[in-house]
Write an enzyme that holds these catalytic residues in place. Structure first.
Site, PDB file in Angstrom:
ATOM      1  N   LYS A 107     -95.009 -55.571  99.370  1.00  0.00           N
ATOM      2  CA  LYS A 107     -95.532 -56.799  98.727  1.00  0.00           C
ATOM      3  C   LYS A 107     -96.808 -56.559  97.926  1.00  0.00           C
ATOM      4  CE  LYS A 107     -92.906 -59.290  99.179  1.00  0.00           C
ATOM      5  NZ  LYS A 107     -91.552 -59.048  98.581  1.00  0.00           N
ATOM      6  N   SER A 108     -96.984 -55.318  97.475  1.00  0.00           N
ATOM      7  CA  SER A 108     -98.194 -54.993  96.717  1.00  0.00           C
ATOM      8  C   SER A 108     -97.941 -54.806  95.225  1.00  0.00           C
ATOM      9  CB  SER A 108     -98.818 -53.704  97.272  1.00  0.00           C
ATOM     10  OG  SER A 108     -99.147 -53.873  98.622  1.00  0.00           O
ATOM     11  N   GLY A 109     -96.663 -54.941  94.803  1.00  0.00           N
ATOM     12  CA  GLY A 109     -96.373 -54.758  93.378  1.00  0.00           C
ATOM     13  C   GLY A 109     -95.399 -53.625  93.100  1.00  0.00           C
ATOM     14  N   THR A 110     -94.583 -53.287  94.096  1.00  0.00           N
ATOM     15  CA  THR A 110     -93.596 -52.205  93.946  1.00  0.00           C
ATOM     16  C   THR A 110     -92.631 -52.492  92.792  1.00  0.00           C
ATOM     17  OG1 THR A 110     -93.541 -52.423  96.373  1.00  0.00           O
ATOM     18  CG2 THR A 110     -92.154 -50.707  95.383  1.00  0.00           C
ATOM     19  N   TRP A 143     -83.732 -50.958  92.681  1.00  0.00           N
ATOM     20  CA  TRP A 143     -83.607 -50.064  93.839  1.00  0.00           C
ATOM     21  C   TRP A 143     -82.773 -48.818  93.542  1.00  0.00           C
ATOM     22  CZ3 TRP A 143     -81.911 -55.214  93.974  1.00  0.00           C
ATOM     23  CH2 TRP A 143     -80.529 -55.409  93.832  1.00  0.00           C
ATOM     24  N   HIS A 173     -92.499 -46.635 100.839  1.00  0.00           N
ATOM     25  CA  HIS A 173     -93.519 -47.421 101.541  1.00  0.00           C
ATOM     26  C   HIS A 173     -94.153 -46.579 102.655  1.00  0.00           C
ATOM     27  CE1 HIS A 173     -92.594 -51.122  99.514  1.00  0.00           C
ATOM     28  NE2 HIS A 173     -91.452 -51.332 100.096  1.00  0.00           N
ATOM     29  N   SER A 180     -97.818 -63.133 100.456  1.00  0.00           N
ATOM     30  CA  SER A 180     -96.516 -62.784  99.897  1.00  0.00           C
ATOM     31  C   SER A 180     -95.548 -62.416 101.030  1.00  0.00           C
ATOM     32  CB  SER A 180     -96.697 -61.613  98.922  1.00  0.00           C
ATOM     33  OG  SER A 180     -95.491 -61.295  98.303  1.00  0.00           O
TER      34      SER A 180
HETATM   35  P1  A3P Z   1     -95.908 -62.923  95.265  1.00  0.00           P
HETATM   36  O1  A3P Z   1     -95.035 -63.160  96.454  1.00  0.00           O
HETATM   37  O2  A3P Z   1     -97.367 -63.123  95.593  1.00  0.00           O
HETATM   38  O3  A3P Z   1     -95.493 -63.711  94.070  1.00  0.00           O
HETATM   39  P2  A3P Z   1     -93.177 -55.967  96.043  1.00  0.00           P
HETATM   40  O4  A3P Z   1     -92.382 -55.703  94.820  1.00  0.00           O
HETATM   41  O5  A3P Z   1     -94.069 -54.831  96.452  1.00  0.00           O
HETATM   42  O6  A3P Z   1     -92.299 -56.458  97.154  1.00  0.00           O
HETATM   43  O7  A3P Z   1     -94.212 -57.138  95.698  1.00  0.00           O
HETATM   44  C1  A3P Z   1     -93.741 -58.420  95.410  1.00  0.00           C
HETATM   45  C2  A3P Z   1     -94.896 -59.206  94.835  1.00  0.00           C
HETATM   46  O8  A3P Z   1     -95.184 -58.732  93.508  1.00  0.00           O
HETATM   47  C3  A3P Z   1     -94.553 -60.694  94.706  1.00  0.00           C
HETATM   48  O9  A3P Z   1     -95.795 -61.384  94.881  1.00  0.00           O
HETATM   49  C4  A3P Z   1     -94.045 -60.735  93.267  1.00  0.00           C
HETATM   50  O10 A3P Z   1     -94.028 -62.027  92.701  1.00  0.00           O
HETATM   51  C5  A3P Z   1     -95.069 -59.820  92.596  1.00  0.00           C
HETATM   52  N1  A3P Z   1     -94.643 -59.362  91.269  1.00  0.00           N
HETATM   53  C6  A3P Z   1     -93.494 -58.755  90.920  1.00  0.00           C
HETATM   54  N2  A3P Z   1     -93.437 -58.569  89.582  1.00  0.00           N
HETATM   55  C7  A3P Z   1     -94.579 -59.068  89.076  1.00  0.00           C
HETATM   56  C8  A3P Z   1     -95.119 -59.214  87.740  1.00  0.00           C
HETATM   57  N3  A3P Z   1     -94.444 -58.787  86.676  1.00  0.00           N
HETATM   58  N4  A3P Z   1     -96.334 -59.787  87.597  1.00  0.00           N
HETATM   59  C9  A3P Z   1     -97.022 -60.224  88.663  1.00  0.00           C
HETATM   60  N5  A3P Z   1     -96.569 -60.142  89.947  1.00  0.00           N
HETATM   61  C10 A3P Z   1     -95.360 -59.578  90.146  1.00  0.00           C
END
Ligand code: A3P
Length: 287
Positions: free
Chosen positions: A45-48, A73, A101, A131
């Site tokens: 949930k950090s922007g993967t 994926w 991760h 998130s």
């Molecule tokens: P939120 O739930 O706060 O919206 P991961 O991919 O590590 O699982 O992280 C998911 C988080 O990254 C989610 O956060 C998702 O909305 C955010 N995210 C994915 N793509 C994004 C983008 N293009 N810009 C901003 N946030 C993004």
């Protein structure tokens, strides 16, 4: 369902058993890296998913074919997940893009021998918590978060998938050889995506023209990425991820924790953070 029913304890952290059967963990343990492999490393949930869009677009010089045809994926597979074994990764052309991760100290021997390129993405842990709370409520392979206060304790104690956020970040920040690691935060990407794409392209030794950088940054804006069915998880069956409860690309902002945590919860979070991060010299954007 409980942790005992849904998770496996591997190297001290919980992994969702359905995604990480023993044979995939063995596959990863024996994985042969190449020096020009690129590994996107994150605590969940950090922007993967965001980085899984950005990196392939940089490598293709902005050509969107791979991000339009391959789900994230398979485009940047998680090496610890069951799909990694069936994707014939050794036949992929260089540079290959992977995700993981895993904590630093969980990485397999081949990683430390070869030292592939790593992009390590951090995010304000209060937003990671927020998130995660929504995600755990919609993904059936994870233990239901229950009441927020309960989930907060589980999160801070690392009793969640991939263990403690604190251990993950501290481990990767104190990696022995940091020359092959780029550290970037979700917040920096929110603040200036074009600059972030430029820096990532430089790190990947793939300098790009300004127009291409602009095109990539535009495509990777939250509102645009949300439309990409190969990145928004809409092709995942709803029994596995029920996006009517919470979308995968949910809000995409920095600071949503302010709408989620009570004042007392935020203060408790800060106190735990201060204690656990007291020896960390790294300056985070959110500090
Ligand atoms: P939120 O739930 O706060 O919206 P991961 O991919 O590590 O699982 O992280 C998911 C988080 O990254 C989610 O956060 C998702 O909305 C955010 N995210 C994915 N793509 C994004 C983008 N293009 N810009 C901003 N946030 C993004």
């Amino acid at each position: 369902m409980t942790e005992a029913e849904l998770y496996t304890l591997y190297k001290g952290v919980y992994l969702p058993s359905s995604l990480h059967p023993p044979q995939s963990l063995r596959y990863y343990e024996e994985f042969t890296f190449r020096p020009d492999d690129i590994v996107i490393v994150t605590y969940p949930k950090s922007g993967t998913t965001w980085m899984q869009e950005i990196v392939p677009l940089i490598l293709s010089g902005g050509d969107p074919s791979s991000v339009e045809t391959l789900p994230n994926w398979d485009r940047a597979p998680w090496l610890e997940e069951h799909r990694a074994c069936i994707l014939n990764l050794d036949e992929r052309l260089s540079p290959r893009v992977f995700s993981t991760h895993f904590h630093y100290n969980m990485m397999p021997p081949g990683f430390f021998e070869v030292k592939p390129k790593v992009i390590y993405v951090t995010r304000n842990p209060k937003d990671v918590f927020t998130s995660s709370f929504h995600y755990y409520g919609m993904a059936s392979y994870l233990v239901n978060p229950g009441p927020q206060s309960e989930f907060l304790h589980k999160f801070l104690d690392g009793k969640v998938m991939f263990g403690s956020w604190f251990d993950h970040v501290k481990g990767w920040l104190s990696a022995e050889d940091r020359g092959h690691i780029m550290y970037i935060s979700y917040e920096e990407m929110i603040m200036d995506l074009k600059d972030s794409v430029t820096r990532i392209s430089q790190f990947l030794e793939k300098p790009l023209d300004t127009e291409v950088i602009e095109k990539i940054a535009d495509r990777c804006l939250f509102k645009n990425m949300k439309q990409n069915d190969m990145s928004n998880y809409s092709i995942v069956p709803c029994e596995f991820m029920d996006q009517t409860k919470s979308e995968f690309l949910r809000k995409g902002i920095a600071g949503d924790w302010k709408n989620q945590l009570t004042v007392a919860e935020a203060e408790y979070f800060d106190a735990v953070y201060k204690d656990k991060m007291k020896d960390v010299k790294y300056k985070f954007v959110w500090d």
